[in-house]
Design an enzyme around this catalytic site. Structure first.
Site, short mmCIF file in Angstrom:
data_model
loop_
_atom_site.label_atom_id
_atom_site.label_comp_id
_atom_site.label_asym_id
_atom_site.label_seq_id
_atom_site.Cartn_x
_atom_site.Cartn_y
_atom_site.Cartn_z
N GLU A 165 -0.83 11.23 -36.22
CA GLU A 165 0.23 11.90 -35.46
C GLU A 165 1.62 11.45 -35.93
OE1 GLU A 165 0.19 14.42 -33.56
OE2 GLU A 165 -1.98 14.63 -33.44
N ASP B 249 4.27 21.36 -29.42
CA ASP B 249 5.10 21.36 -30.63
C ASP B 249 5.44 22.81 -30.98
OD1 ASP B 249 2.78 22.44 -31.60
OD2 ASP B 249 2.54 21.02 -33.26
N TYR C 157 5.95 14.23 -27.56
CA TYR C 157 4.84 15.01 -28.13
C TYR C 157 3.73 14.08 -28.62
CZ TYR C 157 1.93 17.60 -31.28
OH TYR C 157 0.82 18.13 -31.89
N THR D 87 5.80 16.79 -41.07
CA THR D 87 5.07 16.92 -42.35
C THR D 87 3.82 17.77 -42.11
OG1 THR D 87 5.84 14.69 -42.90
CG2 THR D 87 4.13 15.61 -44.29
#
Ligand code: SF4
Length: 344
Positions: A39, A140, A122, A45
């Site tokens: 995560e 997200d 998140y 990315t």
């Protein structure tokens, strides 16, 4: 019992889940170290890029204890290319805190996870749901897109975020919240893509208001973007007689903190190198420019080169590095571009 959007999504996930190296097999318990590491890497990315880095890290540092004991430079070098280097520094800080203060065990609640370095709302929700099966609802960009379409919510971002958070929380099942979070991630990346969503294969086709009204591709709406500011600077490519190049290490704090760089001037005043004063009039401007886009600005660099004729090193902090050793140095992407530009 009547199928709900939540149960349809979980059924679809059972049949189509992505196999990812940090993901537990169906029915198995997830490894919190793997979930946390993935995560952190996935912040800004893509999954495709993260897979190789994740496997490399697990290979070198199989447990959080191994990572906590790692040399800072070794971690920064293994991270090079992933960008956003504050993540790598926080990764180490967090691993050491987990070992020193939590006996090597990650906390299992969203609140306690949020208190860890580098773990925002998140990431805390994702780890709580996936690693500990807590009823947390990570949101997200992918999940904002999927849910704004499911509800045909035309509220523009960023105002949309709070609405989607509440909507998502209302869908999370008491059982299998971790699978639900991962199913949402998979749906967003495989079917409900920004362009041309594959609605024909979607478990929510019959429930999706945006699909029914033909507006899926226009959602989520975004507030108009502001242009990124431009910055310009000069990089100093200083070689010795053996062809090694001078590199300086940036301070731990700030942009690209702790990374090695060729000395530069003009674009980041806190790190200006006074190299042009060392040998005035002898720097040769190289042709062409190097452009790199950071999160908050767009940078254009020119390069000036000079060969250091003395045996003593230049009177500024740094070290000589041979070009064939560049890959072993924690060099940020912008400086990898500079090296390619000069050496090509
Ligand atoms: Fe996305 Fe289409 Fe599924 Fe709606 S039906 S959630 S737009 S893929």
């Amino acid at each position: 019992m009547q199928a709900t959007p939540t149960s349809k999504l979980l059924d679809w996930y059972d049949a189509h889940r992505r196999a990812l190296p940090w993901r537990a097999l169906p029915g198995a318990v997830a490894n919190p170290y793997h979930v946390w590491l993935s995560e952190i890497m996935l912040q800004q990315t893509t999954v495709a890029t993260v897979i190789g880095y994740f496997e490399k890290f697990i290979d070198i540092w199989p447990t959080v204890h191994d990572l906590a004991a790692a040399e800072d430079d070794a971690v920064m070098t293994a991270w090079a290319g992933l960008g956003y280097y504050a993540r790598a520094r926080n990764l180490l800080k967090c691993a050491r805190l987990i070992v020193d203060q939590h006996a090597g065990h990650f906390p299992d609640t969203e609140d306690a996870l949020r208190a860890l370095p580098g773990v925002g709302p998140y990431t805390a929700a994702a780890i709580a749901a996936i690693a500990f099966n807590q009823p947390a609802a990570p949101v997200d960009g992918n999940i904002e897109r999927v849910l704004s379409r499911l509800a045909a919510d035309t509220t523009p971002l960023p105002k949309l975020k709070a609405r989607i958070k509440a909507y998502n929380a209302s869908l999370v099942p008491a059982e299998r919240p971790g699978d639900f979070a991962q199913a949402m991630m998979d749906l967003g990346s495989s079917l409900c893509t920004p362009k041309r969503p594959a609605c024909g294969d979607c478990p929510w086709q019959a429930d999706c208001a945006a699909h029914a009204s033909g507006v899926a591709e226009t959602l989520p709406r975004k507030a108009p973007k502001r242009e990124k500011p431009e910055r310009r600077g000069t990089v100093y490519w200083l070689e010795n007689k053996a062809g090694d190049v001078w590199m300086a290490r940036r301070p731990e704090k700030g942009l690209l903190g702790g990374m090695y760089m060729f000395p530069s001037q003009g674009w980041d005043p806190a790190n200006d190198a006074p190299l042009d004063t060392l040998a005035p009039g002898t720097w040769t401007p190289l042709s062409g420019e190097v452009v790199h886009v950071f999160t908050h600005f767009r940078l254009t660099l020119t390069v000036e080169a000079h060969t250091w004729p003395h045996d003593d090193p230049p009177p500024i902090e740094g070290r000589w590095v041979a070009p064939h050793d560049f890959a072993n140095v924690a060099l940020p992407s912008v400086m990898v571009k500079v090296a390619k530009h000069v050496l090509s």
